[in-house]
Scaffold this motif. Structure first.
Motif, PDB file in Angstrom:
ATOM      1  N   PHE A 135      36.388  45.484  42.839  1.00 51.71           N
ATOM      2  CA  PHE A 135      36.430  46.721  42.066  1.00 51.71           C
ATOM      3  C   PHE A 135      37.254  46.561  40.799  1.00 51.71           C
ATOM      4  CE2 PHE A 135      34.878  49.905  45.290  1.00 51.71           C
ATOM      5  CZ  PHE A 135      34.057  50.598  44.412  1.00 51.71           C
ATOM      6  N   ARG A 136      38.337  45.796  40.882  1.00 54.53           N
ATOM      7  CA  ARG A 136      39.198  45.626  39.713  1.00 54.53           C
ATOM      8  C   ARG A 136      38.472  44.942  38.573  1.00 54.53           C
ATOM      9  NH1 ARG A 136      43.365  45.191  43.652  1.00 54.53           N
ATOM     10  NH2 ARG A 136      43.076  42.946  43.906  1.00 54.53           N
ATOM     11  N   HIS A 137      37.474  44.119  38.885  1.00 52.67           N
ATOM     12  CA  HIS A 137      36.688  43.483  37.829  1.00 52.67           C
ATOM     13  C   HIS A 137      35.706  44.467  37.201  1.00 52.67           C
ATOM     14  CE1 HIS A 137      38.141  39.403  38.355  1.00 52.67           C
ATOM     15  NE2 HIS A 137      38.009  39.536  39.658  1.00 52.67           N
ATOM     16  N   LEU A 138      35.268  45.467  37.971  1.00 51.03           N
ATOM     17  CA  LEU A 138      34.304  46.455  37.467  1.00 51.03           C
ATOM     18  C   LEU A 138      34.984  47.576  36.700  1.00 51.03           C
ATOM     19  CD1 LEU A 138      31.841  46.960  40.471  1.00 51.03           C
ATOM     20  CD2 LEU A 138      31.291  45.979  38.248  1.00 51.03           C
ATOM     21  N   ARG A 139      36.087  48.089  37.273  1.00 50.28           N
ATOM     22  CA  ARG A 139      36.740  49.250  36.667  1.00 50.28           C
ATOM     23  C   ARG A 139      37.335  48.890  35.317  1.00 50.28           C
ATOM     24  NH1 ARG A 139      38.826  50.883  42.191  1.00 50.28           N
ATOM     25  NH2 ARG A 139      40.576  49.493  41.762  1.00 50.28           N
ATOM     26  N   GLY A 140      37.056  49.734  34.345  1.00 50.92           N
ATOM     27  CA  GLY A 140      37.560  49.495  32.998  1.00 50.92           C
ATOM     28  C   GLY A 140      36.590  48.687  32.176  1.00 50.92           C
ATOM     29  N   ARG A 141      36.002  47.647  32.765  1.00 50.76           N
ATOM     30  CA  ARG A 141      35.105  46.784  32.001  1.00 50.76           C
ATOM     31  C   ARG A 141      33.665  47.305  32.009  1.00 50.76           C
ATOM     32  NH1 ARG A 141      33.777  40.940  34.280  1.00 50.76           N
ATOM     33  NH2 ARG A 141      32.524  42.291  35.614  1.00 50.76           N
ATOM     34  N   ASP A 142      33.135  47.655  33.185  1.00 50.17           N
ATOM     35  CA  ASP A 142      31.748  48.099  33.307  1.00 50.17           C
ATOM     36  C   ASP A 142      31.621  49.597  33.553  1.00 50.17           C
ATOM     37  OD1 ASP A 142      30.566  45.480  33.097  1.00 50.17           O
ATOM     38  OD2 ASP A 142      31.368  45.065  35.085  1.00 50.17           O
ATOM     39  N   ILE A 143      32.544  50.145  34.309  1.00 50.99           N
ATOM     40  CA  ILE A 143      32.527  51.571  34.623  1.00 50.99           C
ATOM     41  C   ILE A 143      33.964  52.082  34.518  1.00 50.99           C
ATOM     42  CG2 ILE A 143      32.636  51.026  37.102  1.00 50.99           C
ATOM     43  CD1 ILE A 143      31.065  53.594  37.620  1.00 50.99           C
ATOM     44  N   ALA A 144      34.149  53.159  33.772  1.00 50.87           N
ATOM     45  CA  ALA A 144      35.504  53.659  33.504  1.00 50.87           C
ATOM     46  C   ALA A 144      35.560  55.147  33.780  1.00 50.87           C
ATOM     47  CB  ALA A 144      35.901  53.378  32.062  1.00 50.87           C
ATOM     48  N   MET A 145      36.789  55.652  33.935  1.00 57.48           N
ATOM     49  CA  MET A 145      36.972  57.062  34.289  1.00 57.48           C
ATOM     50  C   MET A 145      37.940  57.734  33.331  1.00 57.48           C
ATOM     51  SD  MET A 145      37.581  58.596  38.086  1.00 57.48           S
ATOM     52  CE  MET A 145      37.480  60.348  38.427  1.00 57.48           C
ATOM     53  N   ILE A 146      37.553  58.920  32.879  1.00 60.04           N
ATOM     54  CA  ILE A 146      38.434  59.778  32.092  1.00 60.04           C
ATOM     55  C   ILE A 146      38.999  60.812  33.065  1.00 60.04           C
ATOM     56  CG2 ILE A 146      38.594  61.370  30.146  1.00 60.04           C
ATOM     57  CD1 ILE A 146      36.008  60.035  29.060  1.00 60.04           C
TER      58      ILE A 146
END
Length: 336
Positions: free
Chosen positions: A87-98
């Motif tokens: 998940f750490r590789h996906l979050r921020g790079r491919d899918i992010a949250m406001i």
């Protein structure tokens, strides 16, 4: 020509929390999809399961007393059960949250610029100078005045609107293909709210991003979203194209939410209609339709849990369309 596969495809997602020796369902069998460059609005009152759904997709609910079942596939990759390292590789790079409240989402002891720099360097091979240059550029793109100076400020030194812009800049720092925006306009005045919504609408044009917009405000959904999903008490009440839902809602709960929007044309009512009562607590949900105790159209058939059925271009969990008793027509201009 083969249709493009959805960017995010969620099927029967359920989230339950353990309490007093048993699991209590908070979100039940929620299904939806988000296509490329699409803005999907998830709407409902507080406690309807909107944020829990988003956090489950993002892998942010990681506790032994939580059970997540179903499927959430992002670009074909299953997210339910994915290890946190992946998940750490996906979050921020491919899918992010406001996040809903940037004041608590940002760390108070580091500057805004340091926190955005850190995310950029975690995912990309950039020097400190290169990361800071991108941070300043992103803040400027988000309409932050004097972005270089703002990057050196702490979260408490910025106004609510500037913090929200900085949060969006942080979410966009690694050019993700999908953004989840959780109540991004809450507690902002109407002028700043309009500016933030303009930013969200422009994301797909300027960055090619898809947006999952979580809100309780049907007015925000009407201005921003292509498709809409209405949640009530953790279940899908209605979903479909925004135009169709606003023109002719099929579920009484959707219609009641729309009636709470002040009309833009014609005479203004002395008081806006309200929905009597409140959503049931998870432990107090009725066995049938959860909205029945608050519904003007409730009758004996509502003691059974209604399945989600197709009704025109919409999917609706209500017995009225099945029985040939759709809701009265709406005046489209009142909710435009």
């Amino acid at each position: 020509m083969r249709a493009e596969a959805p960017l995010l495809e969620v099927h029967d997602l359920s989230v339950s929390f353990r309490s007093r020796g048993r699991y209590i369902p908070i979100v039940e069998k929620v299904s939806f999809s988000v296509g490329s460059r699409e803005i999907l609005g998830i709407v409902g009152e507080s406690g309807s399961g909107k944020s829990v759904t988003a956090m489950a997709i993002m892998g942010l609910i990681d506790a032994p007393d939580v059970k997540i079942t179903g499927s959430a596939r992002f670009r074909g990759q299953e997210l339910v059960g994915l290890p946190q390292k992946a998940f750490r590789h996906l979050r921020g790079r491919d899918i992010a949250m406001i996040f809903q409240d940037p004041m608590t989402a940002f760390t108070p002891v580091y500057t805004i610029g340091w926190q955005i720099d850190e995310q950029i360097r975690a995912h990309e091979a950039l020097s400190k100078t290169g990361a800071r240059a991108r941070t300043v550029q992103l803040l400027g793109d988000m309409g932050v005045p004097d972005p270089e100076r703002t990057a050196n400020r702490y979260p408490h030194q910025l106004s609510g609107g500037l913090r929200q812009r900085a949060m969006i800049a942080m979410a966009l720092s690694c050019n993700p293909v999908m953004l989840i925006a959780d109540e991004p306009t809450t507690a902002l005045d109407v002028t700043v709210q309009a500016q933030i919504l303009d930013l969200l609408r422009n994301l797909r044009h300027n960055y090619g991003s898809s947006v999952l917009l979580i809100t309780h405000d049907m007015g925000v959904v009407a201005e921003t979203c292509d498709n809409v999903m209405v949640l009530y008490s953790g279940r899908v009440a209605e979903r479909g194209p925004g135009e169709a839902i606003f023109a002719q809602p099929a579920h009484p709960y959707t219609a009641a939410l729309l009636d709470s929007i002040p009309p833009l044309t014609g005479p203004r009512p002395a008081r806006l209609p309200s929905i009597a009562g409140s959503p049931p607590a998870p432990l107090e949900r009725p066995s049938g339709c959860a909205f029945a105790p608050r519904c003007h159209y409730a009758h004996e058939s509502c003691v059974m849990l209604p399945p989600l059925i197709s009704y025109g271009s919409q999917d609706v969990a209500c017995v009225l369309p099945v029985e040939g008793r759709p809701l009265p027509p709406r005046v489209v201009a009142d909710v435009a």
